[in-house]
Every structure is written in C-alpha cells, then in structure tokens.
Write a protein that holds these residues in place. Structure first.
Motif, PDB file in Angstrom:
ATOM      1  N   GLU A   1      -5.072  10.779  -8.527  1.00  0.00           N
ATOM      2  CA  GLU A   1      -3.889  11.194  -9.278  1.00  0.00           C
ATOM      3  C   GLU A   1      -4.045  10.962 -10.782  1.00  0.00           C
ATOM      4  OE1 GLU A   1      -1.357  12.747  -7.966  1.00  0.00           O
ATOM      5  OE2 GLU A   1      -1.977  12.547  -5.872  1.00  0.00           O
TER       6      GLU A   1
ATOM      7  N   ASP B   1      -6.703  -0.735   3.050  1.00  0.00           N
ATOM      8  CA  ASP B   1      -5.530  -0.330   2.273  1.00  0.00           C
ATOM      9  C   ASP B   1      -5.828  -0.337   0.778  1.00  0.00           C
ATOM     10  OD1 ASP B   1      -3.940   0.098   4.470  1.00  0.00           O
ATOM     11  OD2 ASP B   1      -2.844  -1.795   4.322  1.00  0.00           O
TER      12      ASP B   1
ATOM     13  N   GLU C   1      -8.317   4.770  -4.454  1.00  0.00           N
ATOM     14  CA  GLU C   1      -8.692   6.190  -4.381  1.00  0.00           C
ATOM     15  C   GLU C   1      -7.526   7.084  -4.779  1.00  0.00           C
ATOM     16  OE1 GLU C   1     -10.147   6.704  -0.413  1.00  0.00           O
ATOM     17  OE2 GLU C   1     -12.198   6.092  -0.935  1.00  0.00           O
ATOM     18  N   THR C   2      -6.307   6.702  -4.376  1.00  0.00           N
ATOM     19  CA  THR C   2      -5.125   7.479  -4.751  1.00  0.00           C
ATOM     20  C   THR C   2      -4.925   7.453  -6.262  1.00  0.00           C
ATOM     21  OG1 THR C   2      -4.057   6.980  -2.631  1.00  0.00           O
ATOM     22  CG2 THR C   2      -2.636   7.760  -4.411  1.00  0.00           C
TER      23      THR C   2
ATOM     24  N   LEU D   1       2.272   6.252  -7.227  1.00  0.00           N
ATOM     25  CA  LEU D   1       1.141   6.956  -7.827  1.00  0.00           C
ATOM     26  C   LEU D   1       1.258   8.468  -7.651  1.00  0.00           C
ATOM     27  CD1 LEU D   1      -1.771   4.591  -6.704  1.00  0.00           C
ATOM     28  CD2 LEU D   1      -0.851   4.822  -9.022  1.00  0.00           C
ATOM     29  N   THR D   2       1.697   8.898  -6.491  1.00  0.00           N
ATOM     30  CA  THR D   2       1.814  10.336  -6.250  1.00  0.00           C
ATOM     31  C   THR D   2       2.965  10.948  -7.050  1.00  0.00           C
ATOM     32  OG1 THR D   2       3.101   9.882  -4.243  1.00  0.00           O
ATOM     33  CG2 THR D   2       0.742  10.288  -3.979  1.00  0.00           C
TER      34      THR D   2
ATOM     35  N   ALA E   1       0.830  -1.208   0.000  1.00  0.00           N
ATOM     36  CA  ALA E   1       0.000   0.000   0.000  1.00  0.00           C
ATOM     37  C   ALA E   1       0.862   1.255   0.000  1.00  0.00           C
ATOM     38  CB  ALA E   1      -0.941  -0.008   1.203  1.00  0.00           C
TER      39      ALA E   1
ATOM     40  N   GLU F   1      -7.740   2.708  -0.226  1.00  0.00           N
ATOM     41  CA  GLU F   1      -6.864   3.884  -0.276  1.00  0.00           C
ATOM     42  C   GLU F   1      -6.019   3.890  -1.544  1.00  0.00           C
ATOM     43  OE1 GLU F   1      -4.397   4.774   3.028  1.00  0.00           O
ATOM     44  OE2 GLU F   1      -6.007   4.646   4.500  1.00  0.00           O
ATOM     45  N   MET F   2      -5.521   2.718  -1.927  1.00  0.00           N
ATOM     46  CA  MET F   2      -4.709   2.609  -3.142  1.00  0.00           C
ATOM     47  C   MET F   2      -5.529   2.986  -4.371  1.00  0.00           C
ATOM     48  SD  MET F   2      -3.023  -0.979  -1.929  1.00  0.00           S
ATOM     49  CE  MET F   2      -2.145  -1.479  -3.402  1.00  0.00           C
TER      50      MET F   2
ATOM     51  N   THR G   1       2.817   1.565  -3.332  1.00  0.00           N
ATOM     52  CA  THR G   1       1.916   1.916  -4.429  1.00  0.00           C
ATOM     53  C   THR G   1       1.582   3.399  -4.392  1.00  0.00           C
ATOM     54  OG1 THR G   1       0.933  -0.290  -4.633  1.00  0.00           O
ATOM     55  CG2 THR G   1      -0.416   1.574  -5.342  1.00  0.00           C
ATOM     56  N   LYS G   2       1.233   3.895  -3.219  1.00  0.00           N
ATOM     57  CA  LYS G   2       0.874   5.307  -3.114  1.00  0.00           C
ATOM     58  C   LYS G   2       2.082   6.208  -3.416  1.00  0.00           C
ATOM     59  CE  LYS G   2      -1.166   4.506   0.914  1.00  0.00           C
ATOM     60  NZ  LYS G   2      -1.886   4.733   2.196  1.00  0.00           N
TER      61      LYS G   2
END
Length: 327
Positions: free
Chosen positions: A116, A105, A111-112, A87-88, A80, A108-109, A83-84
C-alpha cells in the motif's frame, strides 16, 4: 516537523490514555479522533482528553479523511487485523507492542504496508529512549570492554488478578511473555544480536497462560543472556550488562524516569539521568512524524526487521516453553 499531523486513536484504554497525554505535549501533533467498538467508551475517552471527534467503530475512524496517523492500542490478538484495516485505508500506523501474535501475522502486516506504500512502525518504546542510545554509545566506546552477559527482567504483582481479563485471556494474547517479557528480550537483541541457542521455561496457569517465563540464550563469542518476566514477582524492570571491565545498568521506574549506572572497579558509581522532556512514549510519535516528513515508509530506529526479529524470537520461546495460544 514541517506540518501538523492529525492522529486517530484506535481502541481507548489505559495505554492509549498514557500515549495521548504525551502526544498532546507535541506542537506538531493533534489528537483529532478516537474510535471504539463502543461509542460510549469513545465519547468518554474523547471527553477526558478533549478530542473533538469520536466514532463507534474502527471503520468510521479509518475512513475519516482528515486523519494522517492511527495509533493502535487494541489487545495483541487484534493488532494484525486492525493494522491492515488502517493500511488499506492509507493511514500511517503506529501499532502497540506486541506487534502481533506470531511472525506470520507480522510478515503480512509488513507486506501490506509495502504493497500500500504506507508507513508502519511498532510502538516499542525502548530503542527511542535516550538511555538506550547512550548505553549503546558507552558499549561501542570500549570503556567497559566487550559484553559477556546480559541479565534483563520485568515483573510486577498486582494480585488478585482478573483471570478473565486481558493479561490472562488466551484469546487476547495474554501472558507475561507477550506483555512484558518482550522488553528484556529486545534488550538482548539490541545489545547482543541474534542468539544461536535458546532455552525457555514457563510457569503456566490452567488455561495455559504464562504467568512467569525465564529464558537462557547463547550468542557468538561465548556471550550469553538470561531473561525473566512475571506477573507474580515484584521485580520492577531493569537490565544489567556485564562487561570485561565493568557493569552498565539500565533502570527506569516509568517511561519518563530513566537513568544509567556505570560501575568500574575502584571508582565511584557514575549515574546518568535523563530529562523527562527527552523520554517517554512521545519519542515514538516524534519518530513517526519525522519519517513522514522525510517521505519514509519505515523507521531506522524501530525497523520492520527489528519487529520481525523480535517476533521470531517470541515464537521460538513459546515453542520451547510450551506456551500455546489459539492462533
């Protein structure tokens, strides 16, 4: 593919080596860089696979402006966060299974990725394989009638184990369920849909790691499934689909060696083999690059819904079986 995509490998290791070996067969893919928390490990991996750039941190890897896609091969517990991180930094992500440790998790991944506007897919092998695509066609054709029961298993025994290694380390998301049990569980979801009742039992180590787990599931219209995964049983991997008119067997000895068997009463067993060129981990990479070519942020083969559905089931099984992780 309309272009060549540059790949970065986050966390060198055994599965990363297997993935890179297949990725290097694809003309539209270039393994440009590898990142590790240990620069020596990164250099060793880069040397072994003729990778031109290596980094001693994941932050350096994701800030390389030439990398298009990052393949994440770190232990489950870090998926998690890693990955974030990617992605960011606007890097498309192919993240190894298990996608994360829990459904929170995974949400959240996803949604991120959506926030993005960056592509994200779980590196889950089976739905991309020709054996699974052909099996679904056979089931949908009606040749075997309706499915009545699915039995899936995955087991190996390489004892003595390193009890401090990844497979048995709760801090790293160890255990048979997250490492190999999710394969037959995905088969049940793939062929039968959402279960309406789940029961599970686990054989736990003193550190509360599931070294074996068995699951019974009920589905609509009286359909059912039984699942077994173990670090103690030399079982191999397979799925039997029991239907009204016959039996469909899915078998593989590796990601590249796959076949189906169709068994109908009074008829010779029909075996369908698949060429290695159409099988394996490379199919995940091809799907990622195809989606990027088409400007898509999500795969239809292994969708965000597929990953969340699987993780929701894994969460439920852990609760039923008393499998606790520090999460």
């Amino acid at each position: 593919m309309t272009q060549t995509y540059n790949w970065g490998i986050l966390a060198p290791g055994n599965i990363a080596g297997k993935f890179v070996a297949e990725l290097q067969e694809i003309k539209s893919a270039k393994v440009l860089a590898v990142g590790s928390r240990d620069l020596v490990r990164a250099k060793e991996f880069a040397s072994a696979w003729q990778i031109e750039r290596c980094y001693g941190s994941y932050e350096e890897l994701v800030t390389d402006p030439d990398i298009d896609i990052v393949y994440i091969a770190s232990p489950h517990a870090f998926h998690a966060a890693h990955t974030k991180l990617c992605l960011t930094h606007k890097k498309a992500v192919l993240c190894e299974k298990a996608f994360a440790l829990n459904s929170s998790d995974v949400i959240e991944m996803i949604e991120t990725a959506r926030r993005e506007k960056v592509f994200l897919m779980e590196a889950f092998m089976t739905p991309h394989q020709p054996s699974y695509q052909e099996a679904r066609k056979i089931i949908n054709s009606g040749l075997l009638g309706e499915i009545k029961h699915l039995h899936g298993w995955f087991g190996f025994n390489k004892s003595p184990y390193d009890l401090n290694g990844r497979l048995f380390n709760p801090a790293l998301g160890g255990g048979a369920l997250l490492d190999i049990g999710l394969y037959p569980l995905f088969d049940a979801l793939w062929f039968l849909g959402e279960p309406i009742h789940v029961e599970a039992f686990a054989d736990l180590t003193p550190r509360n790691i599931d070294q074996s787990v068995s699951v019974a599931m009920q589905f609509d219209k009286g359909k059912s499934a039984s699942i077994f995964a173990s670090f103690l049983a030399t079982a191999g991997v397979g799925t039997d689909i029991l239907c009204e008119k016959g039996l469909l067997r899915l078998r593989r000895t590796s990601s590249l060696n796959q076949w189906l068997e169709i068994i109908l009463p009074g008829e010779p067993v029909k075996t369908i083999h698949f060429d290695e060129s159409s099988c394996g981990l490379k199919q995940e990479a091809l799907e990622v690059m195809k989606c990027l070519d088409e400007k898509r942020l999500e795969s239809a083969v292994m969708s965000h819904h597929n990953s969340l559905q699987l993780m929701n089931l894994l969460d439920l099984i852990r609760e039923e079986a008393g499998i606790l992780l520090p999460i």
